[in-house]
Write a protein that holds these residues in place. Structure first.
Motif, PDB file in Angstrom:
ATOM      1  N   UNK A 251      31.943  34.952 -31.476  1.00 17.60           N
ATOM      2  CA  UNK A 251      31.947  34.876 -30.320  1.00 17.60           C
ATOM      3  C   UNK A 251      31.170  36.476 -29.805  1.00 17.60           C
ATOM      4  N   UNK A 252      29.897  36.592 -29.180  1.00 17.10           N
ATOM      5  CA  UNK A 252      29.518  37.566 -29.013  1.00 17.10           C
ATOM      6  C   UNK A 252      28.835  37.570 -27.310  1.00 17.10           C
ATOM      7  N   UNK A 253      28.316  38.643 -26.884  1.00 18.98           N
ATOM      8  CA  UNK A 253      27.577  38.383 -25.587  1.00 18.98           C
ATOM      9  C   UNK A 253      26.464  37.487 -25.586  1.00 18.98           C
ATOM     10  N   UNK A 254      25.714  37.486 -26.887  1.00 25.65           N
ATOM     11  CA  UNK A 254      24.631  36.361 -26.782  1.00 25.65           C
ATOM     12  C   UNK A 254      24.984  35.316 -27.982  1.00 25.65           C
ATOM     13  N   UNK A 255      24.299  34.354 -28.031  1.00 29.02           N
ATOM     14  CA  UNK A 255      24.475  33.365 -29.120  1.00 29.02           C
ATOM     15  C   UNK A 255      24.926  32.228 -28.318  1.00 29.02           C
ATOM     16  N   UNK A 256      25.743  31.539 -29.182  1.00 28.41           N
ATOM     17  CA  UNK A 256      26.293  30.071 -28.763  1.00 28.41           C
ATOM     18  C   UNK A 256      27.413  30.265 -27.692  1.00 28.41           C
ATOM     19  N   UNK A 257      28.134  31.169 -27.811  1.00 30.10           N
ATOM     20  CA  UNK A 257      29.290  31.339 -26.990  1.00 30.10           C
ATOM     21  C   UNK A 257      28.992  31.331 -25.440  1.00 30.10           C
ATOM     22  N   UNK A 258      28.073  32.200 -24.836  1.00 28.20           N
ATOM     23  CA  UNK A 258      27.872  32.320 -23.524  1.00 28.20           C
ATOM     24  C   UNK A 258      27.019  30.680 -23.252  1.00 28.20           C
ATOM     25  N   UNK A 259      26.217  30.376 -24.131  1.00 26.44           N
ATOM     26  CA  UNK A 259      25.329  29.116 -23.741  1.00 26.44           C
ATOM     27  C   UNK A 259      26.409  28.203 -23.517  1.00 26.44           C
ATOM     28  N   UNK A 260      27.387  27.864 -24.489  1.00 29.52           N
ATOM     29  CA  UNK A 260      28.441  26.648 -24.344  1.00 29.52           C
ATOM     30  C   UNK A 260      29.093  27.043 -22.989  1.00 29.52           C
ATOM     31  N   UNK A 261      29.574  28.195 -22.733  1.00 31.09           N
ATOM     32  CA  UNK A 261      30.340  28.182 -21.379  1.00 31.09           C
ATOM     33  C   UNK A 261      29.601  27.616 -20.332  1.00 31.09           C
ATOM     34  N   UNK A 262      28.209  28.177 -20.295  1.00 32.40           N
ATOM     35  CA  UNK A 262      27.310  27.968 -19.184  1.00 32.40           C
ATOM     36  C   UNK A 262      27.108  26.323 -19.230  1.00 32.40           C
ATOM     37  N   UNK A 263      26.923  25.808 -20.275  1.00 27.10           N
ATOM     38  CA  UNK A 263      26.684  24.401 -20.221  1.00 27.10           C
ATOM     39  C   UNK A 263      27.693  23.689 -19.792  1.00 27.10           C
ATOM     40  N   UNK A 264      28.843  23.971 -20.109  1.00 29.56           N
ATOM     41  CA  UNK A 264      30.214  23.445 -19.513  1.00 29.56           C
ATOM     42  C   UNK A 264      30.092  23.567 -18.204  1.00 29.56           C
ATOM     43  N   UNK A 265      30.030  24.637 -17.605  1.00 31.65           N
ATOM     44  CA  UNK A 265      30.109  24.871 -16.302  1.00 31.65           C
ATOM     45  C   UNK A 265      29.233  23.945 -15.225  1.00 31.65           C
ATOM     46  N   UNK A 266      27.908  23.970 -15.991  1.00 27.45           N
ATOM     47  CA  UNK A 266      26.863  22.777 -15.194  1.00 27.45           C
ATOM     48  C   UNK A 266      27.401  21.563 -15.468  1.00 27.45           C
ATOM     49  N   UNK A 267      28.106  21.047 -16.249  1.00 27.90           N
ATOM     50  CA  UNK A 267      28.342  19.645 -16.767  1.00 27.90           C
ATOM     51  C   UNK A 267      29.535  19.359 -15.896  1.00 27.90           C
ATOM     52  N   UNK A 268      30.506  20.032 -15.589  1.00 25.31           N
ATOM     53  CA  UNK A 268      31.501  19.573 -15.125  1.00 25.31           C
ATOM     54  C   UNK A 268      31.220  18.991 -13.655  1.00 25.31           C
ATOM     55  N   UNK A 269      30.363  19.440 -12.946  1.00 24.62           N
ATOM     56  CA  UNK A 269      30.237  18.932 -11.443  1.00 24.62           C
ATOM     57  C   UNK A 269      29.987  17.258 -11.694  1.00 24.62           C
TER      58      UNK A 269
END
Lengths: 386, 318
Positions: A251-269
């Motif tokens: 888990x780093x500032x770039x890579x899969x982790x921020x992408x996954x978090x952002x995707x989840x945030x968008x998908x929740x609505x």
């Protein structure tokens, strides 16, 4: 039997004729670097082939002036033939213009080839409704189109196509990116479903939470994706720097982790909103009578509420999935694996074929997800409303 | 008559916040009765019905069903022992007629062939041809058909008690009357204890063996339809009965055969009416035909007696 001309087919056929006559069919490049040389129908395929295409389009236009049931059948046949001849025409083009001594030479698709493909597809959509068993004929045409293309790719006759050249030099990366793209979308989907259903359940129970939760989810949706990816870099870098566990998980500032978090945030609505609307939409008297029959709370939920709400919930998952497939392409910018890598590499190198190698599979994935969830939703709806 | 009532309410109250929906209600409903609750909206009649199957719990008081205190019973098991039909039918839109009717038997764990046989039996009882309706969905049914299915569903597990909350309230007058007759016909075969809520006084008079008039959560009068018409306890009941129409309402409860006179030596009157018709129908026929004498016949058209207009004014002969 006199009838109105079919303006859609007429317009499409004449438009295709115009583009075919004026635009290039395909281009030849000696290698990846040099600019390509565009060739029109006549120069590229020779006059017999050109005559065939032009006569076919003129025939379509002519039939569309006075359409009847039989003529619609003919039009569908002509449209199918125009589509199916495309890969054959490309193979013919390659044979004419690329010799075996040019291992780096490549052929790019140009305006008239693309427009024949798209106009052909639009013609199928239009004609499918007007022909008896049109859906099945269209399926047959598509199967033939893919079959012929597959066969020609298999024999190597289409190998010099720029798209395939880009693929063959990156085939292992291609499958890695597909895997990366799918795991990001799948992970985001799974997580947002779990969280989303839980949140929906919670705010249905605790009504006062509804406003603030939707306000928050709406807020996430309004942040541009790139900005959200960017915003997540700093906190994640900080956390990663201070936690060995997170470092081990990569888990780093770039890579899969921020992408996954952002995707989840968008998908929740979409998940939360559709689940809430769907469950609230189940008529109160139906629930009342289910309880009156002696169902337990769990039975009311699983046998009555959930089946009635399912089509709308699946609709939410469909929107979420398609959105996530698109956003994952953008997430390549912060180093997440996905077809976006090809797109941005291609843009950087000015290699449009590489861009296509990333863009086309993304589109195909989105279309497949759409088809999958649409048919799931209509299956779920089958028993609900007849 | 046995001492234990099928349903007994003892001092039952129910509050919603500051509002008392049901106020110290005590009531006995005997086995085989059709007990009809009537009153204006908000009088507590629907609330009382839902107290019986514990869709709502009592704030105080006791409800006894078939010799058991419902407070001690599991509400799911209690509800499966009571048929329940409501105005909007509450049919499950994602299930076929067959599955809708079979819901309680399935909850009770009946084997599939027994459920199937029961569904056939009930569709026949409710005059819905099996082959036509069994695989239909609720959205494919007319209002009357949907309500028949609703009644069939309520009867499915052969409960002793049937709770009906304005089941025919949303139907057009012709369909409503057909279903009321159907209910009376079915009841003459099955002898359930039926608790029925309505706001339509004609429906109450037609169906009830006993009527409970409610106002502001209390019972105003609990009586047979005849007594209610003849001796309303106060102006509220009088208003409910409709002042100007009381004579006709009573006439619609009285049957021609109870008022006819023996056949005389004189010839038969030319106009005829069936013995089972109501006095109201007889009067209507007389008014319409400007006649003062009718011949009473049975269903096979055999003359049984005569009915002069003066006989309508007598008190009941039997």
């Amino acid at each position: 039997m006199t009838s109105e001309p079919n303006r859609v087919v007429l317009t499409l056929a004449l438009l295709a004729l115009l583009i075919v006559c004026l635009g290039d069919f395909a281009s030849v490049q000696a290698n990846r670097i040099v600019p390509g040389q565009g060739l029109g129908l006549l120069a590229g395929l020779g006059w017999p082939w050109m005559t065939g295409i032009v006569v076919g389009l003129l025939g379509l236009a002519g039939l569309a002036l006075r359409p009847t049931g039989r003529r619609y059948g003919l039009m569908l046949g002509l449209s199918g033939a125009l589509l199916i001849q495309l890969p054959v025409a490309l193979a013919w083009f390659i044979q004419q213009h690329i010799s075996a001594e040019q291992p780096y030479a490549r052929v790019g698709l140009a305006a008239s080839c693309w427009s024949l493909l798209f106009i052909g597809a639009l013609l199928l959509v239009e004609l499918q409704q007007r022909v008896v068993a049109g859906r099945h004929w269209v399926k047959l045409i598509l199967v033939l189109l893919f079959g012929v293309s597959w066969l020609l790719i298999g024999t190597g006759a289409l190998a010099p196509l720029a798209l395939l050249r880009e693929y063959s030099s990156r085939s292992s990366t291609f499958w890695q990116l597909l895997y990366g793209h799918l795991s990001l979308v799948g992970g985001a989907l799974l997580a947002s479903l779990l969280i989303g259903l839980l949140v929906a359940w919670l705010i249905l129970r605790v009504q006062p939470l509804q406003r603030p939760v939707f306000a928050l989810l709406n807020f996430f949706q309004t942040i541009p994706s790139l900005a959200l990816f960017g915003l997540l870099i700093a906190p994640l870098s900080y956390l990663s720097a201070h936690s060995p566990l997170l470092q081990q998980l990569n888990v780093r500032g770039i890579g899969w982790a921020p992408a996954l978090l952002a995707l989840i945030a968008y998908s929740l609505l979409p998940v939360v909103r559709n689940t809430c609307v769907a469950l609230q939409g189940v008529a109160a008297d139906v629930i009342e009578s289910a309880r009156g029959m002696g169902m337990s709370g769990w039975q009311v939920f699983t046998q009555v509420q959930l089946p009635l709400a399912l089509p709308v919930i699946i609709e939410g998952v469909r929107i979420t999935t398609i959105q996530a497939i698109g956003l994952t392409a953008v997430a390549a910018l912060i180093g997440a694996s996905g077809f976006g890598s090809f797109i941005f590499q291609g843009l950087g190198q000015g290699a449009m074929d590489l861009v296509l190698l990333g863009a086309l599979p993304t589109i195909v994935l989105a279309l497949l997800a759409d088809a999958l969830f649409s048919s799931l939703a209509s299956w779920a709806r089958a028993g609900v409303q007849r | 008559m046995s001492d234990a009532a099928m349903i007994e309410l003892r001092n039952v109250s129910r509050q919603f916040g500051d509002i008392t929906a049901v106020d110290k209600l005590s009531l006995r409903i005997e086995k085989g009765e059709i007990c009809v609750f009537i009153g204006t909206s908000g009088c507590g009649k629907s609330t009382t019905l839902r107290l019986l199957n514990k869709l709502i719990d009592c704030s105080s008081g006791e409800i006894w069903v078939d010799g058991e205190d419902v407070a001690s019973l599991d509400s799911k098991l209690l509800r499966r022992r009571m048929g329940y039909a409501i105005q909007s039918t509450g049919l499950f839109p994602h299930w076929t007629v067959e599955r809708n009717i079979g819901v309680v038997p399935r909850l009770l764990g009946w084997p599939a062939d027994r459920i199937d046989a029961r569904v056939r039996e009930l569709l026949e009882l409710l005059s819905l041809p099996y082959a036509t309706f069994v695989h239909k969905f609720p959205s494919q049914l007319s209002g009357g058909q949907a309500q028949r299915v609703g009644v069939a569903r309520a009867l499915a597990a052969d409960p002793d008690i049937l709770l009906m909350d304005e089941p025919f309230g949303a139907l057009d007058p012709i369909t409503r009357e057909a279903l009321q007759n159907e209910l009376l016909r079915i009841q003459s075969h099955i002898h359930k204890t039926i608790v029925f809520v309505t706001h339509d006084i004609d429906e109450a008079l037609r169906l009830a063996t006993r009527i409970v008039v409610m106002d502001k959560g209390r019972i105003v009068q609990h009586d047979t339809p005849e007594n209610l018409l003849n001796n309303p306890v106060n102006s509220f009941v009088e208003d409910l009965l409709g002042q100007g129409e009381r004579g006709l309402k009573r006439a619609s409860l009285e049957r021609v055969e109870d008022f006819m006179l023996p056949l005389g030596a004189a010839g038969l009157p030319s106009l005829s009416i069936e013995a089972g018709s109501s006095l109201r129908q007889a009067l209507s026929l007389m008014l319409w035909q400007r006649a003062d004498l009718l011949c009473v016949r049975d269903q096979a058209q055999v003359p049984l007696g005569i009915l002069p207009i003066s006989a309508l004014l007598q008190s009941k002969s039997s």
